[in-house]
Design a protein around this motif. Structure first.
Motif, short mmCIF file in Angstrom:
data_model
loop_
_atom_site.label_atom_id
_atom_site.label_comp_id
_atom_site.label_asym_id
_atom_site.label_seq_id
_atom_site.Cartn_x
_atom_site.Cartn_y
_atom_site.Cartn_z
N ALA A 279 0.82 -1.21 0.00
CA ALA A 279 0.00 0.00 0.00
C ALA A 279 0.85 1.25 0.00
CB ALA A 279 -0.94 -0.01 1.22
N VAL A 280 1.94 1.24 0.76
CA VAL A 280 2.83 2.42 0.77
C VAL A 280 3.52 2.58 -0.58
CG1 VAL A 280 4.93 3.37 1.79
CG2 VAL A 280 3.17 2.39 3.27
N SER A 281 4.01 1.46 -1.14
CA SER A 281 4.72 1.56 -2.42
C SER A 281 3.81 2.00 -3.55
CB SER A 281 5.37 0.20 -2.76
OG SER A 281 4.38 -0.76 -3.06
N ARG A 282 2.50 1.66 -3.44
CA ARG A 282 1.54 2.05 -4.48
C ARG A 282 0.86 3.38 -4.19
NH1 ARG A 282 2.58 -0.60 -9.13
NH2 ARG A 282 3.03 -2.80 -8.70
N GLY A 283 1.20 4.00 -3.08
CA GLY A 283 0.63 5.30 -2.77
C GLY A 283 -0.71 5.25 -2.09
N LEU A 284 -1.20 4.07 -1.71
CA LEU A 284 -2.50 3.99 -1.01
C LEU A 284 -2.39 4.55 0.40
CD1 LEU A 284 -3.66 0.42 -2.12
CD2 LEU A 284 -4.43 2.64 -3.01
N ILE A 285 -1.25 4.34 1.03
CA ILE A 285 -0.98 4.92 2.34
C ILE A 285 0.10 5.97 2.17
CG2 ILE A 285 -0.18 4.50 4.68
CD1 ILE A 285 -1.18 1.67 4.48
N SER A 286 -0.27 7.21 2.44
CA SER A 286 0.68 8.30 2.28
C SER A 286 1.33 8.59 3.64
CB SER A 286 -0.03 9.56 1.78
OG SER A 286 0.86 10.64 1.72
N ILE A 287 2.63 8.30 3.74
CA ILE A 287 3.32 8.51 5.01
C ILE A 287 4.18 9.77 4.99
CG2 ILE A 287 3.34 6.06 5.56
CD1 ILE A 287 6.22 5.94 4.63
N GLY A 288 4.09 10.55 3.89
CA GLY A 288 4.78 11.83 3.82
C GLY A 288 6.28 11.72 3.67
#
Length: 501
Positions: A279-288
């Motif tokens: 999800a982070v690598s695909r941009g679903l979770i934006s951690i800034g």
């Protein structure tokens, strides 16, 4: 002097020793794998490699999540006969096929495959040093021991990956080593616990890749609450975002760790790791954070790995605790000498059996069994000889018990059986068989051959009472009559249906 031990002693000890070896030792005795299994190894590696390739960040060269190595390692640990020339060859072809099918050149695919194989081989070598009882992750230190073995493989992967990464992608050596090490260790930590705790893998490919032993499932809705909490916290991380979003599922994961077994927690840890990284690598979770910065990416993967480890450690401690509690509960109701129920266990289980028979208005029988002249054995040969006789008689009697019968040692040399029967005739037949079974024993004790016998008193009720006291008193009375009549015999009393109601 050739002294023989009763079979009960040798058999139970052998069974305990066999059981203690676990599934790894059992697997080592199996034969070479067939070509169908070779094909399955190829498919497993190829498909999981394709899955990993699909998780590559946009424009990235390496996968965000690479399960193939951990799955292959789990197969080789659980089924060691796969780790032969055929199995390794199938794995090589699986890796190559996935890379080439997705556009990699042959030399690039060969180098990446080499790194994968070195990693799996190093981990497998380390796991050969791991005590068997830790392989199933059921001891308090099992997870740290597992991580130690995986670190060895991740270091090997990092060492090879450093050279390959510099050659293929221009990665600096130090950065390349850290990247490959952290990534590989994180993948292993996420996936291998599932493979190690997965119900026994089927050795018949025609039965499916993995054969799960179906277990009774508790349908209490409350049991699903920790699982739903993990899912909801994962969704919350998408909508809220920010650097702390990856930690949202931690409370739910710890809740699951104290609620579910090791396999379920391994699955949840895998779900959390895969979901978060993808999800982070695909941009679903934006951690800034700029994930093109290697430092931030490695920090993310390390944090996710450590979060996944926490519930696994708690779950392994809980598994060890539950096993210990189970043993204590078993000891509380088990006779240490004969291995059958003790007095407490007999009356506890007997109450449950009687309640069921009473509800169905089914017939019931109680048998009181006493070893004849047992005191003279202790007086003449000593208490160790008496213990040998008790074990032998218990074993002989137990051989004629059905699965639902309640059988225990309720006194020094006194045994008792509570069971559902069809009537007095069936009870007499059983009593005959029990007397014959004990009468056939020949025990070599202190150089003398002993032939023990038993006296049996039985009481039968056409309808099971709601209380066993009258039934047991009648059986005890029948036992007294059997002794008075000369011992080595049985007496059966038939009670009125209304007894005890």
């Amino acid at each position: 002097m050739d002294r023989r031990r009763h079979p009960l002693v040798g058999v139970s000890r052998a069974q305990r020793e066999t059981g203690a070896m676990g599934y790894v030792a059992g697997s080592e005795a199996r034969g070479a794998i067939g070509w169908r299994w070779v094909g399955l190894v190829f498919l497993i590696v190829a498909l999981w490699s394709l899955f990993g390739i699909l998780t590559r960040p946009m424009g990235g060269h390496l996968a965000a999540f690479w399960p193939a190595n951990a799955v292959l390692l789990g197969l080789f640990i659980r089924l060691p006969e796969l780790a032969g020339p055929r199995g390794w060859s199938a794995a090589v072809l699986g890796y190559l096929a996935a890379d080439i099918a997705t556009g990699s050149s042959l030399d690039k695919a060969a180098l990446l495959t080499f790194a994968n194989l070195i990693s799996v081989a190093a981990c497998l070598l380390a796991f050969r040093r791991v005590p068997t009882e830790h392989v199933a992750l059921s001891r308090p230190f099992s997870v740290p021991i597992m991580v130690g073995a995986l670190v060895f493989g991740a270091v090997a992967c990092g060492a090879v990956g450093t050279v390959i990464g510099n050659h293929l992608f221009g990665q600096p050596y130090i950065d390349g080593f850290v990247f490959w090490f952290v990534t590989e260790l994180g993948n292993y930590v996420a996936i291998l616990p599932v493979m190690l705790t997965l119900p026994m893998l089927s050795r018949e490919p025609t039965a499916g890749l993995i054969s799960l032993r179906m277990r009774r499932v508790d349908v209490d809705p409350g049991r699903f609450a920790p699982f739903l909490a993990v899912l909801l916290s994962g969704l919350a991380s998408v909508f809220v975002g920010g650097p702390g979003a990856i930690a949202f599922p931690v409370p739910a994961l710890l809740w699951a760790a104290v609620t579910y077994g090791m396999f379920a927690n391994a699955l949840l840890a895998l779900l959390f790791t895969a979901w978060t990284l993808i999800a982070v690598s695909r941009g679903l979770i934006s951690i800034g954070l700029d994930l093109n910065d290697t430092h931030y990416l490695l920090s993310l993967r390390t944090g996710v790995m450590l979060i996944a480890l926490a519930p696994l450690v708690v779950a392994s401690v809980m598994a060890s605790r539950n096993e210990l509690l189970g043993r204590l509960q078993s000891l509380a109701v088990t006779d240490y000498l004969t291995g059958i129920l003790n007095r407490t266990g007999f009356f506890q289980q007997g109450a449950g059996l009687l309640a069921g028979l009473h509800a169905r208005q089914a017939p019931v029988a109680a048998l009181m069994i006493d070893i004849d002249h047992f005191k003279s054995v202790n007086d003449s040969y000593g208490h160790p000889a008496g213990d040998e006789v008790l074990r032998a008689v218990a074993c002989a009697l137990r051989g004629h018990m059905r699965a639902g019968d309640v059988f225990g040692r309720v006194g020094g040399e006194e045994f008792c059986v509570l069971l559902g029967v069809s009537g007095q005739g069936a009870t007499e037949t059983l009593a005959d068989r029990l007397c014959d079974a004990v009468r056939a024993l020949r025990l070599d004790v202190a150089g003398s051959v002993l032939s023990p016998t038993v006296s049996i008193g039985a009481a039968v009720a056409a309808q099971a009472p709601d209380d066993a006291s009258a039934l047991m008193a009648a059986a005890d009375k029948a036992l007294y009559q059997a002794k008075q009549a000369g011992r080595d015999r049985h007496v059966v009393l038939d009670l009125a249906p209304a007894t005890g109601t």
